[in-house]
Design an enzyme around this catalytic site. Sequence first.
Site: not given
Ligand code: GUN
Length: 293
Positions: A52, A96, A119
């Site tokens: 990311k 995350q 998110d």
């Molecule tokens: N863990 C797995 N997928 C995601 C996501 O799309 N966002 C976040 N913050 N954590 C994740």
Amino acid sequence: MQLLDGKAISAQIKSEIKLEVENWVSTGGKKPHLAAILVGQDGASETYVASKIRSCEEIGFTSTLLRFGAETTEAELLAAVDSLNKNPDVDGFIVQLPLPKHISENTVMEAVDPSKDVDGFHPINVGRMCKGLPAYISATPFGILEMLIRAGIETAGKNCVVIGRSQIVGLPMSILMQRNEYPGNCTVTITHSKTKNLKEICQTADILIVALGRPEFVTADYIKEGAVVIDVGITRVEDATKKSGFAIKGDVNFADVAPKSSFITPVPGGVGLMTICGLLTNTLKAARKEIYK
Ligand code: GUN
């Protein structure tokens, strides 16, 4: 069979966002700024967050990574969330997941300012999405919709079966596929671990979205001839022949299912690569104040 190529589509979307950022900045806009909070040392999370941050650099965003140890308390994490909520330079941020067991993910998600919740996990964004109001759509559902759009796949009147009811994939996906717009207008069936006759239900699917987290679970006998098959699974499976010691497996047995499908996503190289595009799109919207004015 046609491959829904996440690598090609995500590269295309990233180059479009990069152009948008250049235009936005050249007309006096501030560079979009995404922050990410990473708690603990989960290997997969490390990989996702690194990717990311790297993507932000590629497309001209500012990014900040805040790392916390696995022993961090919920109160400490909430204080970090509060400080990002209040930081005017940060347009959007993510925490995350998964978080260590002693921290409530729901409490943390609810603490994020909805206008910075890129998110799309906050109940306000989920609720707004359900009502068809402007909202941040979470990354994986966004990626899947975008693949359907870019491949020109017709959805109206189709039977869509979703395997998995998770908060971040199955549930929002089922809501989005039944909306009265494109992609949408499907007759949606959402299935889960207590579903009876799962195989028979899957055999009715024109569009099958698989997000249960069990490597190669779906085989050809689940598939209606000509179905669109979207594989959301990303599981690390031990593999001594790989340098990393593991291979990435989807929830669909690709070799078995591909010949029967009209479109199918590979793993790796499918939905996983698309998810980042959702996050970047939401961050650009946050910087331009498109959802919350
Ligand atoms: N863990 C797995 N997928 C995601 C996501 O799309 N966002 C976040 N913050 N954590 C994740």
